[in-house]
Design a protein around this motif. Structure first.
Motif, PDB file in Angstrom:
ATOM      1  N   ALA A 116      -5.645  -5.304   0.399  1.00 47.48           N
ATOM      2  CA  ALA A 116      -6.638  -5.202  -0.667  1.00 47.48           C
ATOM      3  C   ALA A 116      -7.039  -6.594  -1.138  1.00 47.48           C
ATOM      4  N   GLU A 117      -8.220  -6.684  -1.715  1.00 47.76           N
ATOM      5  CA  GLU A 117      -8.697  -7.968  -2.223  1.00 47.76           C
ATOM      6  C   GLU A 117      -7.753  -8.484  -3.304  1.00 47.76           C
ATOM      7  N   GLU A 124       0.013  -7.067   3.117  1.00 48.00           N
ATOM      8  CA  GLU A 124      -0.677  -6.405   4.223  1.00 48.00           C
ATOM      9  C   GLU A 124       0.201  -5.244   4.676  1.00 48.00           C
ATOM     10  N   THR A 125      -0.347  -4.029   4.638  1.00 45.83           N
ATOM     11  CA  THR A 125       0.449  -2.824   4.870  1.00 45.83           C
ATOM     12  C   THR A 125      -0.044  -2.077   6.095  1.00 45.83           C
ATOM     13  N   ARG A 126       0.915  -1.595   6.889  1.00 43.29           N
ATOM     14  CA  ARG A 126       0.631  -0.739   8.041  1.00 43.29           C
ATOM     15  C   ARG A 126       1.301   0.610   7.824  1.00 43.29           C
ATOM     16  N   LEU A 127       0.528   1.687   7.876  1.00 47.06           N
ATOM     17  CA  LEU A 127       1.082   3.039   7.823  1.00 47.06           C
ATOM     18  C   LEU A 127       1.495   3.404   9.241  1.00 47.06           C
ATOM     19  N   THR A 128       2.799   3.384   9.503  1.00 43.13           N
ATOM     20  CA  THR A 128       3.293   3.550  10.867  1.00 43.13           C
ATOM     21  C   THR A 128       3.644   4.993  11.203  1.00 43.13           C
ATOM     22  N   ILE A 129       4.123   5.762  10.236  1.00 40.65           N
ATOM     23  CA  ILE A 129       4.469   7.166  10.481  1.00 40.65           C
ATOM     24  C   ILE A 129       4.022   8.000   9.293  1.00 40.65           C
ATOM     25  N   THR A 135       5.251  -3.455   5.283  1.00 37.01           N
ATOM     26  CA  THR A 135       4.428  -4.336   4.456  1.00 37.01           C
ATOM     27  C   THR A 135       4.923  -5.766   4.592  1.00 37.01           C
ATOM     28  N   ARG A 136       3.979  -6.659   4.813  1.00 44.40           N
ATOM     29  CA  ARG A 136       4.274  -8.092   4.920  1.00 44.40           C
ATOM     30  C   ARG A 136       3.628  -8.801   3.734  1.00 44.40           C
ATOM     31  N   TYR A 137       4.482  -9.379   2.889  1.00 43.62           N
ATOM     32  CA  TYR A 137       4.013 -10.062   1.688  1.00 43.62           C
ATOM     33  C   TYR A 137       3.897 -11.558   1.966  1.00 43.62           C
ATOM     34  N   ALA A 138       2.697 -12.104   1.769  1.00 43.71           N
ATOM     35  CA  ALA A 138       2.499 -13.544   1.868  1.00 43.71           C
ATOM     36  C   ALA A 138       3.017 -14.206   0.589  1.00 43.71           C
ATOM     37  N   THR A 139       3.009 -15.527   0.574  1.00 47.56           N
ATOM     38  CA  THR A 139       3.477 -16.262  -0.598  1.00 47.56           C
ATOM     39  C   THR A 139       2.646 -15.897  -1.825  1.00 47.56           C
ATOM     40  N   GLY A 140       3.323 -15.726  -2.956  1.00 47.77           N
ATOM     41  CA  GLY A 140       2.646 -15.400  -4.205  1.00 47.77           C
ATOM     42  C   GLY A 140       3.099 -14.061  -4.748  1.00 47.77           C
ATOM     43  N   ARG A 141       2.354 -13.565  -5.723  1.00 48.13           N
ATOM     44  CA  ARG A 141       2.695 -12.310  -6.401  1.00 48.13           C
ATOM     45  C   ARG A 141       1.714 -11.222  -5.983  1.00 48.13           C
ATOM     46  N   SER A 142       2.249 -10.079  -5.607  1.00 46.09           N
ATOM     47  CA  SER A 142       1.406  -8.970  -5.159  1.00 46.09           C
ATOM     48  C   SER A 142       0.740  -8.278  -6.337  1.00 46.09           C
ATOM     49  N   ARG A 143      -0.235  -7.463  -6.025  1.00 46.13           N
ATOM     50  CA  ARG A 143      -0.811  -6.587  -7.034  1.00 46.13           C
ATOM     51  C   ARG A 143       0.206  -5.514  -7.410  1.00 46.13           C
ATOM     52  N   SER A 144       0.012  -4.923  -8.576  1.00 41.64           N
ATOM     53  CA  SER A 144       0.901  -3.865  -9.038  1.00 41.64           C
ATOM     54  C   SER A 144       0.763  -2.642  -8.136  1.00 41.64           C
TER      55      SER A 144
END
Length: 239
Positions: A16-17, A22-27, A41-50
């Protein structure tokens, strides 16, 4: 009912913007799995959205990286081999101090009819703190389970030595993520290779087995629904 084997890398990621995740729905339902959903889900550096749990229980596992999970204003340390439980109705954000990605496997299951807090609630569980259980020559450790407040699922990490067990089935739904090692999954007269990032769906009563075809230990993350003993079997081929 047949199972499914999905390569995480073959699934398109969604971000999401203004989000670090970055999320992949695998099953999920597409693979015939109606009650569980598995995401990587792969989180880059920083704080994610809620992120909101909604009406489902969220069972997370940190594959690699380190950071913090802010759950309704309370911070909880995240590190590799940590299980996390997020109850229905809760919200959380993930902080990654970097520089590496924070990789999390998340499985969600329907929440209980009574959404109130369960006794013994814990948010995080360290794998190294958990006792080893044996199922034949294979071992596993429980992380998120009913003793920490999760009512609908059991999360575990299993270690499989070289070789394979006889084909068997379970009474529960199971989703698997391969953490390390090389092997194959045998089910319904089908053999599929598996390795790090492989995602497997095993429906109830399906004869199957996981084989370690390498020399190193095959390490897998599993979540079963309903909650119970991952070592229990409904049937074993030849018995």
């Amino acid at each position: 009912m047949t199972g499914a084997v999905i390569d995480e890398a073959a699934v398109a990621g969604r971000r999401a913007e203004d989000d670090t995740a970055e999320t992949r729905l695998t099953i999920g339902a597409t693979q015939g799995c109606e009650r569980l959903e598995q995401r990587v889900t792969r989180y880059a550096t920083g704080r994610s959205r809620s992120r909101a749990a909604g009406d489902r229980e969220h069972v997370l596992f940190v594959v690699s990286g380190a950071g913090r999970l802010d759950l309704d204003g309370h911070a909880h340390a995240l590190a590799a081999n940590t299980g996390v439980y997020v109850a229905p109705g809760e919200r959380y954000e993930v902080d990654n101090d970097g520089p590496e990605e924070l990789v999390v496997v998340e499985v969600t299951v329907p929440g209980p009819a009574d959404p109130g807090p369960a006794p013994g609630r814990q948010v995080t569980v360290r794998l190294d703190d958990q006792p080893v259980h044996w199922a034949g020559e294979r071992q596993f450790r429980l992380l998120v389970d009913t003793p920490v407040g999760c009512r609908g699922a059991t999360q575990f990490v299993g270690e499989i030595p070289t070789g394979h067990a006889p084909p068997h089935s379970h009474s529960y739904d199971e989703v698997v993520y391969v953490i390390a090692g090389e092997g194959a999954v045998h089910m319904a007269d089908i053999e599929e290779p598996i390795g790090p990032g492989s995602c497997v769906y095993l429906p109830p009563q399906l004869l199957h087995c996981l084989e370690n075809t390498g020399e190193a230990t095959l390490r897998v993350l599993g979540v079963i629904q309903p909650a119970g003993d991952p070592g229990s079997k409904a049937a074993v081929s030849g018995r």
